[in-house]
Scaffold this active site. Sequence first.
Site, PDB file in Angstrom:
ATOM      1  N   LYS A   1       0.848  -1.202   0.000  1.00 13.81           N
ATOM      2  CA  LYS A   1       0.000   0.000   0.000  1.00 13.81           C
ATOM      3  C   LYS A   1       0.879   1.246   0.000  1.00 13.81           C
ATOM      4  O   LYS A   1       1.549   1.540   0.981  1.00 13.81           O
ATOM      5  CB  LYS A   1      -0.926   0.060   1.214  1.00 13.81           C
ATOM      6  CG  LYS A   1      -1.985   1.158   0.981  1.00 13.81           C
ATOM      7  CD  LYS A   1      -2.630   1.698   2.220  1.00 13.81           C
ATOM      8  CE  LYS A   1      -1.854   2.792   2.901  1.00 13.81           C
ATOM      9  NZ  LYS A   1      -1.808   4.082   2.186  1.00 13.81           N
TER      10      LYS A   1
ATOM     11  N   GLY B   1       7.041   4.484   8.305  1.00 11.21           N
ATOM     12  CA  GLY B   1       6.184   5.651   8.510  1.00 11.21           C
ATOM     13  C   GLY B   1       6.380   6.206   9.907  1.00 11.21           C
ATOM     14  O   GLY B   1       7.472   6.078  10.491  1.00 11.21           O
TER      15      GLY B   1
ATOM     16  N   THR C   1       6.164   6.858  13.957  1.00  9.06           N
ATOM     17  CA  THR C   1       6.285   6.002  15.139  1.00  9.06           C
ATOM     18  C   THR C   1       4.902   5.703  15.707  1.00  9.06           C
ATOM     19  O   THR C   1       4.628   4.579  16.146  1.00  9.06           O
ATOM     20  CB  THR C   1       7.182   6.695  16.183  1.00  9.06           C
ATOM     21  OG1 THR C   1       8.472   6.857  15.592  1.00  9.06           O
ATOM     22  CG2 THR C   1       7.319   5.882  17.460  1.00  9.06           C
ATOM     23  N   GLU C   2       4.036   6.695  15.665  1.00 12.26           N
ATOM     24  CA  GLU C   2       2.684   6.528  16.202  1.00 12.26           C
ATOM     25  C   GLU C   2       1.944   5.371  15.506  1.00 12.26           C
ATOM     26  O   GLU C   2       1.404   4.475  16.166  1.00 12.26           O
ATOM     27  CB  GLU C   2       1.958   7.841  15.948  1.00 12.26           C
ATOM     28  CG  GLU C   2       0.692   8.036  16.696  1.00 12.26           C
ATOM     29  CD  GLU C   2      -0.019   9.274  16.143  1.00 12.26           C
ATOM     30  OE1 GLU C   2       0.630  10.097  15.471  1.00 12.26           O
ATOM     31  OE2 GLU C   2      -1.232   9.371  16.383  1.00 12.26           O
TER      32      GLU C   2
ATOM     33  N   GLU D   1      10.161   0.583  10.341  1.00 10.46           N
ATOM     34  CA  GLU D   1      11.160   1.625  10.116  1.00 10.46           C
ATOM     35  C   GLU D   1      10.444   2.948  10.358  1.00 10.46           C
ATOM     36  O   GLU D   1       9.591   3.348   9.573  1.00 10.46           O
ATOM     37  CB  GLU D   1      11.690   1.514   8.683  1.00 10.46           C
ATOM     38  CG  GLU D   1      13.063   2.132   8.531  1.00 10.46           C
ATOM     39  CD  GLU D   1      12.972   3.569   8.085  1.00 10.46           C
ATOM     40  OE1 GLU D   1      12.898   4.441   8.996  1.00 10.46           O
ATOM     41  OE2 GLU D   1      12.942   3.838   6.888  1.00 10.46           O
TER      42      GLU D   1
ATOM     43  N   CYS E   1      13.492  10.307   7.090  1.00 17.96           N
ATOM     44  CA  CYS E   1      13.468   9.790   8.466  1.00 17.96           C
ATOM     45  C   CYS E   1      14.837   9.899   9.124  1.00 17.96           C
ATOM     46  O   CYS E   1      14.940  10.108  10.326  1.00 17.96           O
ATOM     47  CB  CYS E   1      12.962   8.356   8.488  1.00 17.96           C
ATOM     48  SG  CYS E   1      13.773   7.317   7.277  1.00 17.96           S
TER      49      CYS E   1
ATOM     50  N   GLU F   1      10.132  15.070  15.689  1.00 16.62           N
ATOM     51  CA  GLU F   1      10.499  14.990  14.278  1.00 16.62           C
ATOM     52  C   GLU F   1       9.666  16.017  13.502  1.00 16.62           C
ATOM     53  O   GLU F   1       8.437  15.950  13.513  1.00 16.62           O
ATOM     54  CB  GLU F   1      10.197  13.573  13.779  1.00 16.62           C
ATOM     55  CG  GLU F   1      10.690  13.322  12.393  1.00 16.62           C
ATOM     56  CD  GLU F   1      10.416  11.892  11.924  1.00 16.62           C
ATOM     57  OE1 GLU F   1       9.327  11.366  12.216  1.00 16.62           O
ATOM     58  OE2 GLU F   1      11.292  11.322  11.254  1.00 16.62           O
TER      59      GLU F   1
HETATM   60  P1  NDP Z   1       1.960   7.671   8.553  1.00 19.63           P
HETATM   61  O1  NDP Z   1       2.741   6.806   9.469  1.00 19.63           O
HETATM   62  O2  NDP Z   1       0.575   8.002   8.896  1.00 19.63           O
HETATM   63  O3  NDP Z   1       1.939   7.023   7.081  1.00 19.63           O
HETATM   64  C1  NDP Z   1       2.771   5.999   6.597  1.00 19.63           C
HETATM   65  C2  NDP Z   1       1.951   4.973   5.818  1.00 19.63           C
HETATM   66  O4  NDP Z   1       1.063   4.287   6.695  1.00 19.63           O
HETATM   67  C3  NDP Z   1       1.059   5.592   4.747  1.00 19.63           C
HETATM   68  O5  NDP Z   1       0.938   4.684   3.665  1.00 19.63           O
HETATM   69  C4  NDP Z   1      -0.255   5.721   5.489  1.00 19.63           C
HETATM   70  O6  NDP Z   1      -1.345   5.829   4.630  1.00 19.63           O
HETATM   71  C5  NDP Z   1      -0.281   4.432   6.270  1.00 19.63           C
HETATM   72  N1  NDP Z   1      -1.136   4.442   7.453  1.00 19.63           N
HETATM   73  C6  NDP Z   1      -1.678   5.498   8.112  1.00 19.63           C
HETATM   74  N2  NDP Z   1      -2.394   5.086   9.174  1.00 19.63           N
HETATM   75  C7  NDP Z   1      -2.304   3.728   9.200  1.00 19.63           C
HETATM   76  C8  NDP Z   1      -2.799   2.721  10.056  1.00 19.63           C
HETATM   77  N3  NDP Z   1      -3.529   3.027  11.117  1.00 19.63           N
HETATM   78  N4  NDP Z   1      -2.497   1.432   9.804  1.00 19.63           N
HETATM   79  C9  NDP Z   1      -1.719   1.103   8.738  1.00 19.63           C
HETATM   80  N5  NDP Z   1      -1.232   2.015   7.879  1.00 19.63           N
HETATM   81  C10 NDP Z   1      -1.496   3.317   8.102  1.00 19.63           C
HETATM   82  O7  NDP Z   1       2.767   8.973   8.296  1.00 19.63           O
HETATM   83  P2  NDP Z   1       2.147  10.374   7.821  1.00 19.63           P
HETATM   84  O8  NDP Z   1       2.089  10.373   6.372  1.00 19.63           O
HETATM   85  O9  NDP Z   1       0.879  10.702   8.531  1.00 19.63           O
HETATM   86  O10 NDP Z   1       3.252  11.359   8.346  1.00 19.63           O
HETATM   87  C11 NDP Z   1       3.212  11.782   9.709  1.00 19.63           C
HETATM   88  C12 NDP Z   1       4.588  11.916  10.264  1.00 19.63           C
HETATM   89  O11 NDP Z   1       5.224  10.648  10.234  1.00 19.63           O
HETATM   90  C13 NDP Z   1       5.520  12.796   9.458  1.00 19.63           C
HETATM   91  O12 NDP Z   1       5.377  14.118   9.787  1.00 19.63           O
HETATM   92  C14 NDP Z   1       6.849  12.253   9.863  1.00 19.63           C
HETATM   93  O13 NDP Z   1       7.238  12.817  11.071  1.00 19.63           O
HETATM   94  C15 NDP Z   1       6.598  10.790  10.057  1.00 19.63           C
HETATM   95  N6  NDP Z   1       6.993   9.981   8.901  1.00 19.63           N
HETATM   96  C16 NDP Z   1       8.119   9.236   8.981  1.00 19.63           C
HETATM   97  C17 NDP Z   1       8.521   8.515   7.893  1.00 19.63           C
HETATM   98  C18 NDP Z   1       9.732   7.692   7.920  1.00 19.63           C
HETATM   99  O14 NDP Z   1      10.296   7.423   6.849  1.00 19.63           O
HETATM  100  N7  NDP Z   1      10.181   7.211   9.037  1.00 19.63           N
HETATM  101  C19 NDP Z   1       7.812   8.534   6.636  1.00 19.63           C
HETATM  102  C20 NDP Z   1       6.588   9.299   6.665  1.00 19.63           C
HETATM  103  C21 NDP Z   1       6.237   9.986   7.775  1.00 19.63           C
HETATM  104  P3  NDP Z   1      -1.759   7.295   4.074  1.00 19.63           P
HETATM  105  O15 NDP Z   1      -0.549   8.056   3.785  1.00 19.63           O
HETATM  106  O16 NDP Z   1      -2.436   6.936   2.834  1.00 19.63           O
HETATM  107  O17 NDP Z   1      -2.609   7.906   5.119  1.00 19.63           O
END
Ligand code: NDP
Length: 480
Positions: A183, A235, A237-238, A257, A291, A388
Amino acid sequence: MPTWDYAPAPESTDIVSIRDTYGLFIGGEWVEPTSKHYSKTINPATEEVLAAVSVAGEQDVERAVEGARKAFGTWSAIRPADRAKYLFRIARVMQERARELAVLETMNGGKPIRESRDVDVPLAAAHFFYYAGWADKLEYAFPGRRAEPLGVAAQVIPWNFPLLMLAWKIAPALAAGNTVVLKPAETTPLTALMWATICEEVELPPGVVNIVTGAGATGAALVRHPDLDKVAFTGSTEVGKEIQRAIAGTKVHLTLELGGKAANIVFEDAALDQAVEGVVNGIFFNQGHVCCAGSRLLVQESVAERLLGKLKRRLGTLRLGDPLDKNTDIGAINSRAQLDKIKSLVDSGVDEGADMYQAPCELPAQGFWFPPTVFTGVSQSHRIATEEIFGPVLSVLTFRTPQEAIDKANNTPYGLSAGVWTEKGSRILWMADRLRAGVVWANTFNRFDPASAFGGYKESGFGREGGPQGLSSYLRLTEP
Ligand code: NDP
């Protein structure tokens, strides 16, 4: 000092053909979402709508996992050397279509074409070449162990390196004999969908790769599916923690990661001009949507003033604007939501008393933009030093002794990466031993190679991607 204007050097978008509407790529076919629900994906630099993309619901996720399960039997049973051939073909077609992929990545994500052309796409292809090489050599990668694929892997990736994260996830999974459901992030699905056409072009057996688009709810439905063997997530940490809670107690293997708040540490004996380039690359590469970005600069007090003077001068030369222009250094922020998040954290920095410097630059009227920003007078408790930001914002702290640098660098819930700038090799080793970070770069920053493992400690997650370690995350290793 005389200054010259650069002539515009925009990359043409003619090479890319974007469909009006995208279905889901399931079982080797393009299918309509059962939800009949679509969302629009835009170019964040212009806010122009690029395409309507399917929003996969639970039934679609069900179909995709079923497709992957069905394909697993054949894919895991074919000769490993034949699996390698498919991966080599994918890598070669990615190289052939590199310009198309790079232009689309920039249009959909906002990153400068220079980066998508020179970093994202070549590295993504390199991952497929690298893991293609391992596919028929697993007994050499893990001598004395029996290596079996896990089964069906659910992979959820973010928007900051859409194609590269796809490659980090899919290449090792397929090389090891697994099938996948991926996804992409809601804001950046287009290169994954274009890449699916590469799977068609190389005649990858149907169902080995399935791509379901949608937002967080689609990701949540996917990672909770009861018929998975592996979940790989990159994505926040939350969300990572949420996924870990959801699959706790099941047999599903998990790698996460997550975020980072890396320290880029500059000692007084460092080559300062090089260090400035490393600091700029560390935090302004991909608008800081990285990240492992070097978002905290720790500089030795004796050279802090000199280094900051050089850094500010360098910031004045960064070119912000059209991401498709080959002269652009700083592209667009990926989405309005991310821009709002950056602004609110930057406001907190000002409110908490740090001093803000922003590079003098004009922001385009349309799209999402944020100027390169440096905070000095930052204390360790400030939100801009602990959270972050995921944007082009650097927080500067100082230190006097190597031990103080270590204490400050490690004073974070994260542990993904760090950088050390010094001319002393012994100091690099001393620091690397003590830094709680998965990757430590010395006199460089943000360097990646498919052969080199990447991953975090603490709240930055667990498991490694890249190298044989990345392969082992997709294998069951047992005694022969
Ligand atoms: P998310 O963790 O929400 O998104 C990462 C992926 O997970 C996306 O494909 C997202 O879908 C999907 N996702 C969202 N909610 C869920 C869930 N409950 N269960 C499974 N998958 C889910 O990151 P955000 O895009 O909201 O970014 C928020 C913050 O996260 C950023 O500001 C940054 O600080 C951090 N981040 C860190 C990254 C890293 O490489 N470590 C990468 C991206 C973000 P969708 O995008 O379609 O909502």
